[in-house]
Design a protein around this motif. Sequence first.
Motif, PDB file in Angstrom:
ATOM      1  N   ARG A 174      35.122  27.172  71.365  1.00 37.83           N
ATOM      2  CA  ARG A 174      34.603  28.540  71.207  1.00 37.83           C
ATOM      3  C   ARG A 174      35.233  29.483  72.223  1.00 37.83           C
ATOM      4  O   ARG A 174      35.673  30.592  71.872  1.00 37.83           O
ATOM      5  N   SER A 175      35.316  29.068  73.470  1.00 33.19           N
ATOM      6  CA  SER A 175      35.829  29.952  74.515  1.00 33.19           C
ATOM      7  C   SER A 175      37.304  30.266  74.304  1.00 33.19           C
ATOM      8  O   SER A 175      37.749  31.394  74.552  1.00 33.19           O
ATOM      9  N   VAL A 176      38.087  29.287  73.841  1.00 28.35           N
ATOM     10  CA  VAL A 176      39.510  29.534  73.593  1.00 28.35           C
ATOM     11  C   VAL A 176      39.682  30.513  72.439  1.00 28.35           C
ATOM     12  O   VAL A 176      40.468  31.464  72.520  1.00 28.35           O
ATOM     13  N   LEU A 177      38.938  30.313  71.361  1.00 26.10           N
ATOM     14  CA  LEU A 177      39.080  31.202  70.204  1.00 26.10           C
ATOM     15  C   LEU A 177      38.624  32.618  70.530  1.00 26.10           C
ATOM     16  O   LEU A 177      39.263  33.589  70.105  1.00 26.10           O
ATOM     17  N   SER A 223      46.796  39.607  68.551  1.00 28.31           N
ATOM     18  CA  SER A 223      47.585  38.379  68.682  1.00 28.31           C
ATOM     19  C   SER A 223      47.443  37.522  67.437  1.00 28.31           C
ATOM     20  O   SER A 223      48.426  36.950  66.942  1.00 28.31           O
ATOM     21  N   LEU A 224      46.224  37.420  66.918  1.00 29.97           N
ATOM     22  CA  LEU A 224      45.994  36.588  65.743  1.00 29.97           C
ATOM     23  C   LEU A 224      46.622  37.190  64.493  1.00 29.97           C
ATOM     24  O   LEU A 224      47.043  36.461  63.587  1.00 29.97           O
ATOM     25  N   LEU A 225      46.715  38.501  64.422  1.00 24.41           N
ATOM     26  CA  LEU A 225      47.305  39.151  63.238  1.00 24.41           C
ATOM     27  C   LEU A 225      48.809  39.323  63.352  1.00 24.41           C
ATOM     28  O   LEU A 225      49.481  39.638  62.349  1.00 24.41           O
ATOM     29  N   ILE A 231      51.319  35.055  71.120  1.00 21.65           N
ATOM     30  CA  ILE A 231      50.834  33.851  71.795  1.00 21.65           C
ATOM     31  C   ILE A 231      51.808  32.691  71.686  1.00 21.65           C
ATOM     32  O   ILE A 231      51.608  31.642  72.302  1.00 21.65           O
ATOM     33  N   GLY A 232      52.873  32.839  70.915  1.00 25.09           N
ATOM     34  CA  GLY A 232      53.942  31.850  70.906  1.00 25.09           C
ATOM     35  C   GLY A 232      53.571  30.563  70.182  1.00 25.09           C
ATOM     36  O   GLY A 232      52.691  30.511  69.331  1.00 25.09           O
ATOM     37  N   GLY A 233      54.269  29.495  70.562  1.00 27.02           N
ATOM     38  CA  GLY A 233      54.033  28.193  69.962  1.00 27.02           C
ATOM     39  C   GLY A 233      54.292  28.173  68.474  1.00 27.02           C
ATOM     40  O   GLY A 233      55.036  28.994  67.932  1.00 27.02           O
ATOM     41  N   TRP A 234      53.697  27.215  67.798  1.00 24.29           N
ATOM     42  CA  TRP A 234      53.854  27.119  66.355  1.00 24.29           C
ATOM     43  C   TRP A 234      53.349  28.380  65.654  1.00 24.29           C
ATOM     44  O   TRP A 234      53.787  28.689  64.548  1.00 24.29           O
ATOM     45  N   TYR A 235      52.411  29.092  66.278  1.00 20.00           N
ATOM     46  CA  TYR A 235      51.775  30.249  65.647  1.00 20.00           C
ATOM     47  C   TYR A 235      52.717  31.448  65.537  1.00 20.00           C
ATOM     48  O   TYR A 235      52.511  32.338  64.738  1.00 20.00           O
ATOM     49  N   THR A 238      47.187  28.354  61.592  1.00 15.16           N
ATOM     50  CA  THR A 238      45.840  27.986  62.012  1.00 15.16           C
ATOM     51  C   THR A 238      44.835  29.130  61.888  1.00 15.16           C
ATOM     52  O   THR A 238      43.648  28.935  62.187  1.00 15.16           O
ATOM     53  N   PHE A 239      45.264  30.296  61.434  1.00 14.48           N
ATOM     54  CA  PHE A 239      44.374  31.454  61.351  1.00 14.48           C
ATOM     55  C   PHE A 239      43.129  31.149  60.525  1.00 14.48           C
ATOM     56  O   PHE A 239      41.994  31.384  60.960  1.00 14.48           O
ATOM     57  N   GLY A 240      43.308  30.631  59.327  1.00 15.58           N
ATOM     58  CA  GLY A 240      42.169  30.347  58.458  1.00 15.58           C
ATOM     59  C   GLY A 240      41.246  29.301  59.051  1.00 15.58           C
ATOM     60  O   GLY A 240      40.018  29.384  58.907  1.00 15.58           O
ATOM     61  N   GLN A 241      41.817  28.318  59.729  1.00 19.14           N
ATOM     62  CA  GLN A 241      40.986  27.293  60.368  1.00 19.14           C
ATOM     63  C   GLN A 241      40.144  27.897  61.483  1.00 19.14           C
ATOM     64  O   GLN A 241      38.978  27.521  61.668  1.00 19.14           O
ATOM     65  N   TRP A 242      40.717  28.822  62.230  1.00 20.47           N
ATOM     66  CA  TRP A 242      39.963  29.446  63.318  1.00 20.47           C
ATOM     67  C   TRP A 242      38.854  30.348  62.783  1.00 20.47           C
ATOM     68  O   TRP A 242      37.768  30.408  63.361  1.00 20.47           O
TER      69      TRP A 242
END
Length: 631
Positions: free
Chosen positions: A64-67, A74-76, A92-96, A116-120
């Motif tokens: 929860r705290s990370v999300l 960043s997510l969009l 945020i880099g990485g695979w995302y 991972t957007f939908g999963q989050w």
Amino acid sequence: MSFEISRRDVLRGGAAALVGGTLQRAGLAKGIDSATNVRPLEEVGYGQVTLKSPLHLAQLENARSVLIGLSDDSLLMPFRKMVGQGAPGEDIGGWYQYRSDYDYKKDNAGLAPSATFGQWVSALSRMSVITGDQSLRERAVRLNRLYAQTISTEYFAKNRFPAYCFDKLVCGLMDAHRLSGDTDALDILERTRKAALPELPGHAVDREVVWRQGKDVSWTWDESYTLPENLYLVSAQMGAEGSIYREMAGDYLDDATYFDPLARGENVLGGRHAYSYVNALCSAMQAYVVGGSEKHLQAAKNAFDMLTSQSFATGGWGPDEMLQTPGSGKVFASLAKSHNSFETPCGAYAHMKLTRYLLRCTRDGRYGDSMERVMYNTVLGAMPLQPDGHAFYYSDYHSRPSADVAEDPAKSSASRAQASAGERVYSDHRWPCCSGTLPQVVADYWINGYFREPGALWVNLYVPSVLRWSEGEASIEMEQSGTYPDTPEVHLSMKTSQPTGFSLKLRIPSWADGATVHVNGRSAPLKAVAGFATIRRKWRTGDVVTLVLPMKPRIEVLDPAHPETAAVMFGPRVLFALATDPVVISKANVLAVQQAGAGEWRMEAKHGSVNLVPFTSVGDRRYLTYIQVVG
């Protein structure tokens, strides 16, 4: 029975209130076990359970705290970049991350932008009901609104994994609708479906098969064969209006090369990508639950048995993300060759969903045993997700000494450690697939412990918790307490608004020889049928059930061809030897292992005492999953 669903029911009960009710109202709940002529057990809602286990709560709070710490921009960002919009904020880099020049052969970032957007969004919605935190619900709804501004076929055209990403978006929007009360979610989903269709294959395409010309091999790693699970689930939410999603689910069932042979008992697991093809079995289960297909239930049951036969003692499977051909010896060989033994959050998420579906449909406790084993020995011991995207990806069972080390105890300690020790480490990748499944699997702890049917409550997992539900006119609260699996006793205490009769079904693990049960201090008969014992009575406030599940050490061999290589089991948990040198020990000494303190055991091996701990207590110490048992 009324099927009117209030907003309060949706937010508190979740899937049990909405999906189960919609299925029955629409006449779509065709999944009926032909042997028992009963419907699948109902899931409880995320909001009906309060967990009190520190380990489970810590994982939820970490996710929860990370999300919450990730900004909307960043997510969009990858969505906006891929459709040519302005993309402010931090990348945020990485695979995302989205990179138009990504090269899978040399780049460590950019593999799966936005995947991972939908999963989050799904995890935020589940957590909002678990915690009652309105801000989590609002965040999920707001993210969907922002995502809706980017919907375009161009996004899927630029995506290596259009089916994979579409699947996660379906899940997020579905959960936001059923749990966060997002009234626009299904409209956004339909727009997403129409945008994705031109870039989807139209049917299940196996991994590594080329279906888009002129692309490198990384474009064949999409997973269209996992789509049906969430398509069936959302179709059930929509009732009669969900026919287009049910039809699409049927189009993507991987029948010809996977489910048809599995249903016939043909083992076709060898050489397949582990996580995604086990996850695909959840699609087979929904083809049964929603679509009524007995063939797909049989395929999932057969595949589970095949998977179990090549699983590690922890319940994990798929070294180097590959399932193996029976009799090949490759799972055993992986102990000496690989540190990538089990894709932990992703694999556990698939496994725990599959066993939940199978248990609900078959009422067979062995699926609960398997779920419990995977929970305690894999994902519950995963390292916390980091705010910068570093995630725990693989469990490491690298514990078989090479032949020369086993034959020559004089080999240096360093060479032995290199040959035999495992350790918990973070993946080199940031925001990998496991950063998406970890928040989902830890939220699902809340719905894996109990199941319902009229007149009966089924207790699957023994975790300190409180469950609230209604039985007829009575409101019931049952508190589960104890320190299982550190100790064998489980206590279940009842509070009822009025005396009421129902059956309490208690899972009795297959290893728990001599299990006993007392009701209000008096011994009660205990007879397990298909792994569950039944107590039927009129329950009153103050009634207490005490279940004792005796634990003793046992030895579990991975490969019958190598009976000397074994894991030490105690109750549902593997005991990991805190050692880097190969451990050689007699069978008698393994079975004489003694508890040395809270959460630690000790046994006498050939070269001295060895301490053992469960996976949740390993920390940063090196360990052996498998030891050498002689005599």
